[in-house]
Every structure is written in structure tokens, then in C-alpha cells.
Design a protein around this motif. Sequence first.
Motif, mmCIF file in Angstrom:
data_model
loop_
_atom_site.group_PDB
_atom_site.id
_atom_site.type_symbol
_atom_site.label_atom_id
_atom_site.label_comp_id
_atom_site.label_asym_id
_atom_site.label_seq_id
_atom_site.Cartn_x
_atom_site.Cartn_y
_atom_site.Cartn_z
ATOM 1 N N LEU A 222 -0.692 3.063 13.350
ATOM 2 C CA LEU A 222 -1.877 2.212 13.164
ATOM 3 C C LEU A 222 -3.016 2.559 14.110
ATOM 4 N N VAL A 223 -2.732 3.387 15.108
ATOM 5 C CA VAL A 223 -3.755 3.698 16.122
ATOM 6 C C VAL A 223 -5.014 4.339 15.521
ATOM 7 N N PRO A 224 -4.879 5.354 14.646
ATOM 8 C CA PRO A 224 -6.098 5.968 14.110
ATOM 9 C C PRO A 224 -6.995 4.974 13.364
ATOM 10 N N ASP A 225 -6.399 4.074 12.580
ATOM 11 C CA ASP A 225 -7.215 3.112 11.821
ATOM 12 C C ASP A 225 -8.070 2.255 12.749
ATOM 13 N N LEU A 226 -7.506 1.877 13.889
ATOM 14 C CA LEU A 226 -8.267 1.046 14.826
ATOM 15 C C LEU A 226 -9.313 1.869 15.568
ATOM 16 N N ALA A 227 -9.046 3.155 15.729
ATOM 17 C CA ALA A 227 -10.066 4.036 16.315
ATOM 18 C C ALA A 227 -11.271 4.121 15.370
ATOM 19 N N SER B 257 6.754 6.335 29.179
ATOM 20 C CA SER B 257 6.107 5.034 28.970
ATOM 21 C C SER B 257 5.295 5.084 27.681
ATOM 22 N N ASP B 258 5.291 3.978 26.969
ATOM 23 C CA ASP B 258 4.450 3.787 25.774
ATOM 24 C C ASP B 258 4.597 4.859 24.691
ATOM 25 N N GLY B 259 5.829 5.358 24.503
ATOM 26 C CA GLY B 259 6.067 6.357 23.463
ATOM 27 C C GLY B 259 5.772 5.853 22.053
ATOM 28 N N MET B 260 6.037 4.567 21.818
ATOM 29 C CA MET B 260 5.841 3.967 20.487
ATOM 30 C C MET B 260 4.406 4.081 19.975
ATOM 31 N N GLN B 261 3.480 4.098 20.931
ATOM 32 C CA GLN B 261 2.068 4.092 20.527
ATOM 33 C C GLN B 261 1.387 5.440 20.746
ATOM 34 N N ALA B 262 2.151 6.421 21.233
ATOM 35 C CA ALA B 262 1.536 7.726 21.514
ATOM 36 C C ALA B 262 1.346 8.511 20.220
ATOM 37 N N LEU B 263 0.144 9.058 20.033
ATOM 38 C CA LEU B 263 -0.088 9.976 18.930
ATOM 39 C C LEU B 263 0.521 11.318 19.301
ATOM 40 N N THR B 264 1.015 12.070 18.302
ATOM 41 C CA THR B 264 1.385 13.455 18.560
ATOM 42 C C THR B 264 0.078 14.251 18.627
ATOM 43 N N LEU B 265 0.167 15.489 19.078
ATOM 44 C CA LEU B 265 -1.041 16.319 19.124
ATOM 45 C C LEU B 265 -1.600 16.532 17.719
ATOM 46 N N ASN B 266 -0.703 16.623 16.745
ATOM 47 C CA ASN B 266 -1.189 16.783 15.371
ATOM 48 C C ASN B 266 -1.874 15.508 14.869
ATOM 49 N N ASP B 267 -1.254 14.348 15.137
ATOM 50 C CA ASP B 267 -1.889 13.070 14.761
ATOM 51 C C ASP B 267 -3.303 12.993 15.357
ATOM 52 N N PHE B 268 -3.398 13.397 16.627
ATOM 53 C CA PHE B 268 -4.681 13.291 17.322
ATOM 54 C C PHE B 268 -5.728 14.173 16.658
ATOM 55 N N SER B 269 -5.318 15.372 16.338
ATOM 56 C CA SER B 269 -6.258 16.308 15.757
ATOM 57 C C SER B 269 -6.720 15.841 14.365
ATOM 58 N N VAL B 270 -5.801 15.274 13.573
ATOM 59 C CA VAL B 270 -6.171 14.729 12.256
ATOM 60 C C VAL B 270 -7.140 13.556 12.437
ATOM 61 N N MET B 271 -6.837 12.702 13.413
ATOM 62 C CA MET B 271 -7.701 11.546 13.677
ATOM 63 C C MET B 271 -9.101 11.992 14.089
ATOM 64 N N MET B 272 -9.190 13.007 14.922
ATOM 65 C CA MET B 272 -10.494 13.478 15.403
ATOM 66 C C MET B 272 -11.374 13.968 14.255
ATOM 67 N N LYS B 273 -10.741 14.623 13.283
ATOM 68 C CA LYS B 273 -11.525 15.139 12.147
ATOM 69 C C LYS B 273 -12.089 13.993 11.312
ATOM 70 N N LYS B 274 -11.265 12.970 11.094
ATOM 71 C CA LYS B 274 -11.741 11.829 10.293
ATOM 72 C C LYS B 274 -12.779 11.027 11.070
ATOM 73 N N LEU B 275 -12.561 10.906 12.370
ATOM 74 C CA LEU B 275 -13.515 10.189 13.228
ATOM 75 C C LEU B 275 -14.893 10.846 13.149
#
Length: 262
Positions: free
Chosen positions: A208-213, A237-255
Motif C-alpha cells: 500500500l506504500v506506493p498508493d499513499l506516495a 526493523s520495519d520489514g513489513m513496510q519496506a519496498l524492495t528496490l524493484n518496488d521503489f523503482s516502479v513507484m518512482m516511474k509512476k510518481l
Amino acid sequence: QTMQTSPSTQIVNVGGFDIGGPNFTVIAGPCSIESQAQFMETASGVKAAGAHLLRGGIWKMRTSPTAFQGLGANSFDMVRTVCKELNMSLVSEVTDVRQIEEVYDIVECFQVGSRSMQNYELLKELGRQKKPVLLKRGLAAYIDEWIKASEYVTKMGNQNVILCERGIRTFETATRNTLDLNAVAYAKKNTHLPVIVDPSHAVGIRALVPDLAYAAAAVGADGIIVEVHPRPAEALSDGMQALTLNDFSVMMKKLDRILTAI
Ligand code: PEP
Ligand code: MN
């Protein structure tokens, strides 16, 4: 009749990046610095995907005293090596006034955690520093208390404060906290400070992190601070909410597409 424009006029420079004004700044990295290899892998990955600044906990404010508390002074050399190698600056939390001096040469922006928002002695001491402060909203703080907390810093002479909405405690338990976008819109209209969003701690669930970003960008936030880990299952710590590097990169493109559209 035109909409009243935001009075947010303060631009806060962190490591060469202007936070506020027309910019949308992305601060990314692990919740905690766990090892040189983990920090380097995360930092170089987020840099490649377009992050402007690094985050990474040195001292952690954990709910349980038996949970991982951060590497503390053992991470200083890791920070030096990674920041130098990648030519990036670090945003990191200080939990006590004594830590300000300890990390003064390696941290470019001092984060005040949610649990410390009303540590007024810490805020006053940060108000005497020349480096910027990222002030997270307390987990059950009124917007007004958060804004007044920022004034403890600015009143001492340090105008370089960035407000950060990181979710508040509500009756809802399905998500870790509830992201208060009202607070972002309110603080943008009623303060002159830049306001960013921490979608990671706000929702606590990776998917859900990318949607809130994206929501943060749409509501007019000046940026985000987001947790990323190369292997979230192994995070200390906080593994449940950590994006993977791939998740992050996909999110950055949509952002990017969202920011271009608005
Ligand atoms: C963090 O940024 O890792 C953190 C502890 O956040 P918060 O203070 O918002 O809980
Ligand atoms: Mn965290």
C-alpha cells in the motif's frame, strides 16, 4: 475566484537539494542501517531509481527494548563510506541531544521521530544548529501541537524545518497508522514550511506504500520519505513496510507521471 495559493515559502536545502517550492523531493533508504553491505546496496539502488537523499536509522526508537536498537556509533564509518562513494547526503534521527554532536559531520538533516516530537529540549538544541531538521508529527499529536513543536526549533534561530506527516493513531487497526492527508493540506496552507509525507510508517504495509506516495504528491506535499530494503524479509526493523528496490523503482516511474500531470 482563484484558489488561495499556499504560503509555504521556506525552502530548506539539504545536501544541495531544495526541499519546498516547486520541487518534489524523495528521501529513501532502509529503516535501519544494518551493515555496510545492506546500506550500500540499498543506497545505490535508490539513487539509481532517482532518490535525492538517503534515509537510514542509526539509533532506533523501538516499541520494545528487546528489539534491534540500531548500530549506533558502529554505523558511523558505514555512513561515511556510502555517502562519499555515492555522493549523497543522509537524513537520520537523533533521539537525544548528545547525539547531535556525535553525528554532526555525517548527517545532513536531523530527523526528530514521532515519539520525540514533544521532546522540547531536543527541539531547542536543534534550533541552535546550522543543519536542517525534519520534524515528524507525533503519533497522536494534534496538528496544532506539531506546528507549535516546529516553533521550538525556529524560535531558537534555525528556520530550516521540514514538517513530516507519518500517520496518526486512530480507531483503525487494519493498517499500522492512518495517513492524515488533512494535516498535509492544512500545514501547507497554514505554515510557511515545506511538508513531506512518510507513507511507510503511515500505512505499514508494503503493497500500500506506493498508493499513499501518489496521494502525497496529489495533495501537494513537497516530497516523501520512504523505507526500502533489498530483502525486506531479512530486515531488522520495519520489514513489513519496506519496498524492495524493484518496488521503489516502479513507484518512482509512476510518481514522475503523476507529478507531470498535476
Ligand atoms: C523511522 O523513520 O524509522 C521512524 C522511527 O519513524 P517514526 O518516528 O515516524 O515512527
Ligand atoms: Mn522505520
